[in-house]
Motif scaffolding. Structure first.
Motif, PDB file in Angstrom:
ATOM      1  N   UNK A  26       2.374   2.172   0.623  1.00  0.00           N
ATOM      2  CA  UNK A  26       3.735   2.712   0.550  1.00  0.00           C
ATOM      3  C   UNK A  26       4.726   1.636   0.106  1.00  0.00           C
ATOM      4  N   UNK A  27       4.587   0.427   0.642  1.00  0.00           N
ATOM      5  CA  UNK A  27       5.493  -0.669   0.280  1.00  0.00           C
ATOM      6  C   UNK A  27       5.332  -1.042  -1.196  1.00  0.00           C
ATOM      7  N   UNK A  28       4.090  -1.093  -1.670  1.00  0.00           N
ATOM      8  CA  UNK A  28       3.863  -1.434  -3.078  1.00  0.00           C
ATOM      9  C   UNK A  28       4.490  -0.393  -3.994  1.00  0.00           C
ATOM     10  N   UNK A  29       4.334   0.881  -3.631  1.00  0.00           N
ATOM     11  CA  UNK A  29       4.867   1.944  -4.477  1.00  0.00           C
ATOM     12  C   UNK A  29       6.394   1.923  -4.482  1.00  0.00           C
ATOM     13  N   UNK A  30       6.984   1.704  -3.311  1.00  0.00           N
ATOM     14  CA  UNK A  30       8.451   1.675  -3.242  1.00  0.00           C
ATOM     15  C   UNK A  30       9.022   0.437  -3.908  1.00  0.00           C
ATOM     16  N   UNK A  31       8.330  -0.696  -3.777  1.00  0.00           N
ATOM     17  CA  UNK A  31       8.781  -1.911  -4.460  1.00  0.00           C
ATOM     18  C   UNK A  31       8.755  -1.733  -5.971  1.00  0.00           C
ATOM     19  N   UNK A  32       7.864  -0.835  -6.447  1.00  0.00           N
ATOM     20  CA  UNK A  32       7.783  -0.569  -7.880  1.00  0.00           C
ATOM     21  C   UNK A  32       8.847   0.427  -8.338  1.00  0.00           C
ATOM     22  N   UNK A  33       9.643   0.944  -7.391  1.00  0.00           N
ATOM     23  CA  UNK A  33      10.751   1.831  -7.743  1.00  0.00           C
ATOM     24  C   UNK A  33      10.452   3.306  -7.664  1.00  0.00           C
ATOM     25  N   UNK A  34       9.280   3.696  -7.144  1.00  0.00           N
ATOM     26  CA  UNK A  34       8.917   5.114  -7.070  1.00  0.00           C
ATOM     27  C   UNK A  34       9.199   5.630  -5.658  1.00  0.00           C
ATOM     28  N   UNK A  35      10.475   5.828  -5.370  1.00  0.00           N
ATOM     29  CA  UNK A  35      10.886   6.213  -4.013  1.00  0.00           C
ATOM     30  C   UNK A  35      10.610   7.679  -3.705  1.00  0.00           C
ATOM     31  N   UNK A  36      10.303   8.486  -4.737  1.00  0.00           N
ATOM     32  CA  UNK A  36      10.056   9.906  -4.499  1.00  0.00           C
ATOM     33  C   UNK A  36       8.591  10.219  -4.270  1.00  0.00           C
ATOM     34  N   UNK A  37       7.738   9.193  -4.250  1.00  0.00           N
ATOM     35  CA  UNK A  37       6.312   9.395  -3.990  1.00  0.00           C
ATOM     36  C   UNK A  37       6.064   9.211  -2.496  1.00  0.00           C
ATOM     37  N   UNK A  38       5.511  10.237  -1.851  1.00  0.00           N
ATOM     38  CA  UNK A  38       5.244  10.160  -0.415  1.00  0.00           C
ATOM     39  C   UNK A  38       3.835   9.632  -0.173  1.00  0.00           C
ATOM     40  N   UNK A  39       3.709   8.747   0.818  1.00  0.00           N
ATOM     41  CA  UNK A  39       2.410   8.195   1.216  1.00  0.00           C
ATOM     42  C   UNK A  39       2.277   8.386   2.723  1.00  0.00           C
ATOM     43  N   UNK A  68     -10.104   8.840  12.251  1.00  0.00           N
ATOM     44  CA  UNK A  68      -9.209   9.336  13.291  1.00  0.00           C
ATOM     45  C   UNK A  68      -7.779   9.517  12.822  1.00  0.00           C
ATOM     46  N   UNK A  69      -7.423   8.938  11.680  1.00  0.00           N
ATOM     47  CA  UNK A  69      -6.065   9.078  11.172  1.00  0.00           C
ATOM     48  C   UNK A  69      -5.049   8.226  11.883  1.00  0.00           C
ATOM     49  N   UNK A  70      -5.484   7.238  12.668  1.00  0.00           N
ATOM     50  CA  UNK A  70      -4.548   6.439  13.453  1.00  0.00           C
ATOM     51  C   UNK A  70      -4.743   4.942  13.250  1.00  0.00           C
ATOM     52  N   UNK A  71      -5.847   4.529  12.640  1.00  0.00           N
ATOM     53  CA  UNK A  71      -6.142   3.105  12.563  1.00  0.00           C
ATOM     54  C   UNK A  71      -6.000   2.570  11.169  1.00  0.00           C
ATOM     55  N   UNK A  72      -7.133   2.487  10.463  1.00  0.00           N
ATOM     56  CA  UNK A  72      -7.122   1.901   9.136  1.00  0.00           C
ATOM     57  C   UNK A  72      -6.233   2.692   8.180  1.00  0.00           C
ATOM     58  N   UNK A  73      -6.170   4.006   8.338  1.00  0.00           N
ATOM     59  CA  UNK A  73      -5.353   4.802   7.420  1.00  0.00           C
ATOM     60  C   UNK A  73      -3.875   4.479   7.581  1.00  0.00           C
ATOM     61  N   UNK A  74      -3.440   4.236   8.809  1.00  0.00           N
ATOM     62  CA  UNK A  74      -2.031   3.898   9.033  1.00  0.00           C
ATOM     63  C   UNK A  74      -1.684   2.568   8.382  1.00  0.00           C
ATOM     64  N   UNK A  75      -2.591   1.595   8.530  1.00  0.00           N
ATOM     65  CA  UNK A  75      -2.358   0.295   7.931  1.00  0.00           C
ATOM     66  C   UNK A  75      -2.380   0.380   6.410  1.00  0.00           C
ATOM     67  N   UNK A  76      -3.409   1.050   5.866  1.00  0.00           N
ATOM     68  CA  UNK A  76      -3.508   1.173   4.422  1.00  0.00           C
ATOM     69  C   UNK A  76      -2.322   1.910   3.831  1.00  0.00           C
ATOM     70  N   UNK A  77      -1.887   2.978   4.500  1.00  0.00           N
ATOM     71  CA  UNK A  77      -0.733   3.736   4.009  1.00  0.00           C
ATOM     72  C   UNK A  77       0.509   2.878   3.995  1.00  0.00           C
ATOM     73  N   UNK A  78       0.674   2.022   5.004  1.00  0.00           N
ATOM     74  CA  UNK A  78       1.845   1.152   5.069  1.00  0.00           C
ATOM     75  C   UNK A  78       1.870   0.171   3.912  1.00  0.00           C
ATOM     76  N   UNK A  79       0.721  -0.452   3.629  1.00  0.00           N
ATOM     77  CA  UNK A  79       0.642  -1.421   2.536  1.00  0.00           C
ATOM     78  C   UNK A  79       0.887  -0.725   1.199  1.00  0.00           C
TER      79      UNK A  79
END
Length: 662
Positions: free
Chosen positions: A433-446, A420-431
């Protein structure tokens, strides 16, 4: 990280999933309207909040005046909403999915026809004629595409949409509307019969397994929501909204896994329980059942218990609870149903917990069955490999010889997709996204999207392993990473590492081959065995692990950690390769980075897959990622695998594994 290859599999289950996804795509964007209708129903129903206040304040009070414009029986706002607004929204959304705005307009017109030709709310009719309207105008536009004289485009477009919509509205009024009305009445009579005969709890025997197989959207939005809404429009509530949405079974299962489970499942279950119960993301407990299929008995028993309690108490919801959070359930609970709903959730959770606990307890002495055996059973049931937990940075070949997509030069757009694009995907994208940004890749969109809304414009697509086939159909050029755990998947860290390597390679010149020195500590000649003695996967792990111990790379407890890792996630990689390695908790047993290589010319069985090469891994820091990159480059090249197969000496093997791009 396992990158799933394109496969020509699917069958009935995938087709039903696809239908369910499409139905969900029509309903989910309009859930806010359903919630609004449910709240207004609670206010103006005959036994609703306004009626209660009217009784308290008197018939001539201002409260009674407010009640007049809401009149549940059809004279106020509630009746027109369920009769017109909700079906038209669904029909327009279905048309938009098929053919954007023009499809939405024609779908809405067609929906109005079935509404006028029926005597029940036309949710099923809207789900039929809405997409049909979009498809018809799409086909009509294709007939004269490129043939319209300049200046006449608007005239042709408007009249074609108007004529198509009018024709479909007439067809809906005289044909589709009456047929769907008859079907809705028949289905309602069947539900009433099941309730009267106390047989409704038996529906859990079909609903709970269907949920775990990701057919929940087809059941919930295709059957239960339309029938439940029709029932609620007449009685003010429906038990059908609780057949699939009751969070009790999932909660009971996750608590049992948290107490009696093992490994990764045990450590992730508490957080999953919170997200499931409060966030309403039911998909989060499906992998736990898929890893140990007999737990389906527990959720069936819990589901039946919850339905039975609701039948006894006559409880129900006013509108769908979406997502299936306990908060959403209580928000839609009908007046007088709070006790029954509460007891149904508690009862379902308790029974599921007790049955799951018994099943898990009986597994505690079964050696290497547990998750490894369950993963093999899942592979047989689902018809696909299990997810590997290692970092393969290039495309891998599956056991049937299919080849995956190659890794692009850069990774800048990632999408986490679910039904549905509203449940597990939202949670997974959030987790993620944080890992990628914490690694310094702020230009990668999730971002997160429904599979039905994916376009082939992403570099990497993350899905639950059971949905990867359908996601690949819409994004064939992307890397596809299947995961089994939405909260703390090991694949997330490997995706970050993959981004880092792609990023560092973007501006680099072509790398020169780097040879491992003959005396390199990482791969000692004594750690290469050309003809292993093991005859099972467990014995092969012991053999590869003991070579690491003898080389001084690890302490003896690391071998046990390699078995623990294998029990939680299979390390079979495809193309005859397995790469057993320890858990993160075993890092303290690693003295230095090292690998061992064992070749099995006769092959050994690895959870149903033939394995010829077993490479034991011990990575200190991030060194193992570089090792995995080297190994991946060899095993994605058939000529290199052939060289390994023909190697006569340990020196030959080390030369092949060393002569790769670092």
């Amino acid at each position: 990280m396992s990158i799933s290859p394109p496969e020509a599999r699917g069958g009935t289950r995938v087709r039903v999933q696809r239908i369910g996804t499409f139905l969900s795509s029509m309903v989910m964007p309009n859930i806010g309207a359903f919630i609004a209708w449910g709240l207004l129903t609670a206010l103006f129903i005959e036994e609703g909040w306004i009626t209660s206040l009217t009784d308290l304040w008197g018939e001539g009070s201002w409260v009674a005046d407010i009640g007049g414009w809401g009149d549940y029986d059809g004279g106020g706002i509630v009746g027109p909403m369920i009769t017109y607004l909700l079906p038209i929204l669904i029909g327009a959304t279905g048309g938009r999915i098929v053919y954007d705005t023009r499809g939405a307009v024609v779908g809405a017109i067609a929906t109005m026809g079935v509404i006028a030709g029926a005597d029940v709310p036309m949710f099923l009719g809207a789900m039929i004629v809405g997409p049909l309207g979009g498809w018809c105008i799409k086909k009509l536009d294709a007939l004269w595409e490129g043939r319209i004289r300049p200046g006449f485009e608007m005239l042709v477009n408007n009249f074609s949409a108007g004529i198509a919509g009018a024709a479909l509205a007439i067809a809906g009024f005289f044909g589709i509307g009456p047929v769907v009305s008859a079907f809705s009445r028949l289905a309602g009579n069947v539900v009433d019969f099941l309730v009267d005969q106390s047989l409704l709890p038996l529906t859990s025997i079909f609903i709970e397994p269907a949920k775990v197989l990701f057919l929940n959207n087809a059941i919930n939005h295709g059957i239960l929501t339309p029938l439940g809404t029709n029932q609620a429009s007449e009685t003010g509530k429906s038990i059908l909204f609780l057949l699939e949405a009751n969070p009790g079974p999932g909660l009971g299962l996750l608590i049992a896994v948290a107490i009696f489970g093992r490994g990764v499942a045990k450590t992730t279950a508490p957080g999953a329980a919170i997200i499931h119960f409060l966030g309403g993301i039911h998909e989060i407990y499906f992998p736990y059942v898929l890893m140990k299929p007999k737990l389906i008995v527990a959720v069936i028993a819990g589901g039946m218990t919850g339905v039975f309690i609701n039948v006894v108490f006559g409880s129900g919801l006013r509108a769908p609870a979406a997502p299936g959070s306990i908060i959403a359930v209580y928000a839609q609970t009908a007046s007088g149903s709070y006790l029954g709903v509460t007891l149904s959730v508690i009862g379902a959770a308790t029974v599921t917990f007790l049955v799951a606990a018994l099943l898990l307890r009986t597994d505690r002495g079964t050696g290497d069955g547990d998750l490894a055996g369950a993963t093999a059973a899942m592979e047989k049931m689902k018809g696909k490999r299990s997810v590997a937990a290692a970092a393969l940075t290039s495309s891998m070949t599956d056991s049937q010889g299919s080849t995956t997509s190659t890794v692009p030069a850069t990774i800048s757009a990632i999408v986490f997709a679910c039904d549905a694009g509203m449940g597990s995907s939202a949670m997974g994208a959030s987790v993620l996204r944080k890992k990628i940004r914490d690694a310094g890749f702020t230009d990668v969109s999730v971002v997160n999207k429904a599979i039905a809304n994916l376009t082939d414009s992403y570099d990497l697509v993350v899905t639950h392993a059971d949905l990867t086939e359908r996601a690949r159909e819409r994004t064939p050029s992307a890397i596809h990473v299947p995961v089994d755990n939405f909260m703390n998947s090991p694949e997330y860290d490997e995706i970050v590492a993959l981004i880092a390597r792609a990023d560092s390679a973007e501006d680099a010149v072509e790398a020169e081959p780097v040879e491992l020195e003959p005396d390199a500590e990482q791969l000692a000649l004594a750690s290469i065995v050309l003809s292993g003695s093991a005859t099972s996967s467990a014995a092969a792990i012991d053999e590869a692990g003991q070579l690491l111990v003898e080389a001084g790379a690890v302490d003896a407890p690391y071998v046990a950690a390699m078995h623990e890792r294998e029990r939680s996630v299979s390390t079979f990689m495809g193309n005859g390769l397995a790469i057993p390695h320890g858990t993160n908790a075993a890092k303290g047993s690693i003295r230095r980075t090292g690998i061992s290589v064992v070749r099995y010319p006769a092959h050994i069985d690895w959870n149903g897959n033939p394995v010829e090469f077993v490479i034991g891994i011990a990575g200190a820091g991030d060194d193992h990622l570089r090792l995995m990159s080297r190994i991946a480059q060899v095993f994605t090249a058939e000529d290199q695998v052939a060289r390994l197969r023909a190697a006569k000496t340990p020196e030959d093997v080390r030369e092949i594994l060393g002569a790769v791009h670092a």
